[in-house]
Enzyme design. Sequence first.
Site, mmCIF file in Angstrom:
data_model
loop_
_atom_site.group_PDB
_atom_site.id
_atom_site.type_symbol
_atom_site.label_atom_id
_atom_site.label_comp_id
_atom_site.label_asym_id
_atom_site.label_seq_id
_atom_site.Cartn_x
_atom_site.Cartn_y
_atom_site.Cartn_z
ATOM 1 N N LYS A 150 0.932 -1.146 0.188
ATOM 2 C CA LYS A 150 -0.188 0.008 -0.080
ATOM 3 C C LYS A 150 0.969 1.248 -0.082
ATOM 4 O O LYS A 150 1.584 1.558 1.046
ATOM 5 C CB LYS A 150 -1.006 -0.124 1.368
ATOM 6 C CG LYS A 150 -2.038 0.970 0.897
ATOM 7 C CD LYS A 150 -2.536 1.747 2.207
ATOM 8 C CE LYS A 150 -2.122 3.078 2.500
ATOM 9 N NZ LYS A 150 -1.942 4.117 1.586
ATOM 10 N N GLY B 166 -4.980 3.897 -1.697
ATOM 11 C CA GLY B 166 -6.266 4.795 -1.027
ATOM 12 C C GLY B 166 -5.531 5.273 0.483
ATOM 13 O O GLY B 166 -4.417 5.283 0.583
ATOM 14 N N GLY C 97 -5.014 5.730 4.346
ATOM 15 C CA GLY C 97 -4.572 4.718 5.449
ATOM 16 C C GLY C 97 -5.643 3.951 6.020
ATOM 17 O O GLY C 97 -5.696 2.768 6.291
ATOM 18 N N SER C 98 -6.394 5.059 6.605
ATOM 19 C CA SER C 98 -7.412 4.379 7.491
ATOM 20 C C SER C 98 -8.389 3.592 6.804
ATOM 21 O O SER C 98 -9.048 2.354 7.379
ATOM 22 C CB SER C 98 -8.373 5.547 8.124
ATOM 23 O OG SER C 98 -8.377 6.438 7.280
ATOM 24 N N GLY D 42 -5.734 0.316 5.680
ATOM 25 C CA GLY D 42 -4.942 -0.325 6.341
ATOM 26 C C GLY D 42 -5.274 -1.271 7.523
ATOM 27 O O GLY D 42 -4.525 -2.333 7.570
ATOM 28 N N GLU E 20 9.628 1.159 10.457
ATOM 29 C CA GLU E 20 10.786 2.226 10.183
ATOM 30 C C GLU E 20 10.073 3.521 10.330
ATOM 31 O O GLU E 20 9.464 3.995 9.526
ATOM 32 C CB GLU E 20 11.335 2.134 8.804
ATOM 33 C CG GLU E 20 11.989 0.774 8.407
ATOM 34 C CD GLU E 20 13.594 0.566 9.027
ATOM 35 O OE1 GLU E 20 14.042 1.832 9.448
ATOM 36 O OE2 GLU E 20 13.780 -0.332 9.301
ATOM 37 N N CYS F 219 13.729 10.740 6.617
ATOM 38 C CA CYS F 219 13.953 10.241 8.131
ATOM 39 C C CYS F 219 15.012 10.334 8.853
ATOM 40 O O CYS F 219 15.230 10.501 10.040
ATOM 41 C CB CYS F 219 13.283 8.883 8.337
ATOM 42 S SG CYS F 219 14.167 7.714 6.974
ATOM 43 N N GLU G 164 10.110 15.820 14.931
ATOM 44 C CA GLU G 164 10.670 15.670 13.762
ATOM 45 C C GLU G 164 9.683 16.603 12.933
ATOM 46 O O GLU G 164 8.607 16.579 12.902
ATOM 47 C CB GLU G 164 10.277 13.980 13.240
ATOM 48 C CG GLU G 164 10.854 14.028 11.804
ATOM 49 C CD GLU G 164 10.570 12.561 11.221
ATOM 50 O OE1 GLU G 164 9.230 12.096 11.625
ATOM 51 O OE2 GLU G 164 10.939 11.873 10.864
#
Length: 509
Positions: A189, A219, A221-222, A225, A263, A297, A398
């Site tokens: 995804k 699509g 995430g919610s 996922g 990660e 990151c 971050e």
Amino acid sequence: MFTPPSFEQIKQIAAQIDCNRIYGHLIANEWVDGESGVVIELMNPATRGIVGKIQAGNAYDVDRAVRAARDAFPGWARTDALERQRILLEIAARLRKRHAEFAVMESLNNGKTFVEGFLDVQNAIEQFEYYAGHTHLKGEVLDFPNTMALTHREPIGVVAQIIPWNVPLLMAAIKLGPALAAGCTVVLKPAETVCLSVLALAGELADILPKGVVNVVTGYGSDVGERLVTHPDVRKVSFTGSRATAQKIISYASRSIIPQTMELGGKSANIICEDADLDAAAESVVMSTVINKGEVCLAGSRVFVHRHVRDLFLEKVTQLLGHIRYGNPLDPATQIGAVSSQVQFDRVMNYIESGKREGAQVAFGGSRAVVPDLADGLFIQPTLFTGVQRDMTIFREEIFGPVTSVIDWDDEADMIAAANDSIYGLAGGVWTRNLTKAHHIARSLDTGTVWVNRYYNTRPGMALGGNKQSGFGRENTHEALSHYTQLKSVVINFQEGPIGLFAPPPSAL
Ligand code: NAD
């Protein structure tokens, strides 16, 4: 270094990309529409033009994709290691053939410069080439008197892989490489904002892989996922993204008790000692701030500079920053691209405002950048804050944008404590000509990677991954195969007859 195509050539490649295309999900090597009928627009953040449309997937689409991956698993798991190696090399070759085109797609959808996109594609190619060398799953033989144990490394099954928008093609390669090498099948995804290159890769995979080995569901995430991670046929999840999403995915994974690799983010320290090569170290700070607009990151977003060299060092950094070239990200002369989305733009600008509000000084940048002919583009000046204190938001959180904080130090132990004063532990850098000092500092940092005298010095094979809340598990290394396999022990006894534990007593005989 490489010689990029000319701006004219790049524009010609960009003109060939069909920005009106509505991409389907890739399931069992077929492009299929989503069940919801809803599509999501992919945007070019440099122009705010539309570069394509994707399906807003849902649980029904996930179920179809997982079924395809489950059906493909037994056959793929049994392929000869040399066949998987040939396939991985073929994927790399296909990418190499369309190298500039993939770089253009990364630039158009993510906003990064063409040159950065080109390097990302190079890295993605190398991931497939690297894992092509690791398709033989190796076990062990253990000898005991009258017994031998064989350990077999077996592919774990259908895996869910969820990736972010900052380096989408490279992320897909980092995930798919070890999964395919190990003999797993995949439902991938990508992020809903940036995935043009991933879908183009999917098109190539459909031509190379047996059907169902890699499936791509797009699509939000919610919507996708939770069903993907909790699906009873999914045996593992590998995620790259934010901490907040990681917390949700870990809770989903706890339902069917599947292993996870995570990660996540970082707030890495780039440490400049008094005896450092200041020109090289200054370049590293500029690189970390500017490359991919700081949406990395691993970025060294906290620079700890020794007080004795601070002024000279800052002069060098700001001088370099003053020469950064803005422009159309497709132009190979452009050095900083557009921030990936409006959401990310607003987030970064809010952090810049919080830095000012909390009393840090802007040593460079600090505002939106206006690029001629791209007035609507989401550009932000590379920004350097000085006078940053440990309790400030910009020190602790971050930002994932072109913003770097500078902190002065003179006591090494205090500096190391401050560098480790973070919930994150992804990476770090140390600049000194004294290798004993470098070694001591590197071993004292609670992070997954430390670069000495060159930041971002990474080649395939060097493990990447985080300590603390930067996640768990390592990628970019053959050890990643351990996340996609499980050990089976087959124990063979050579002693004939019963053990004798339950022999009848002599009186009964
Ligand atoms: P994100 O967590 O918002 O999204 C990442 C992916 O997760 C996307 O595909 C998104 O659609 C999906 N997602 C969102 N909600 C979900 C849910 N409830 N269930 C399942 N999937 C869901 O992260 P982002 O903003 O796209 O990426 C930025 C973050 O990624 C930063 O924190 C960055 O440091 C991190 N990152 C880490 C690495 C690394 O290797 N450590 C590399 C790149 C990015």
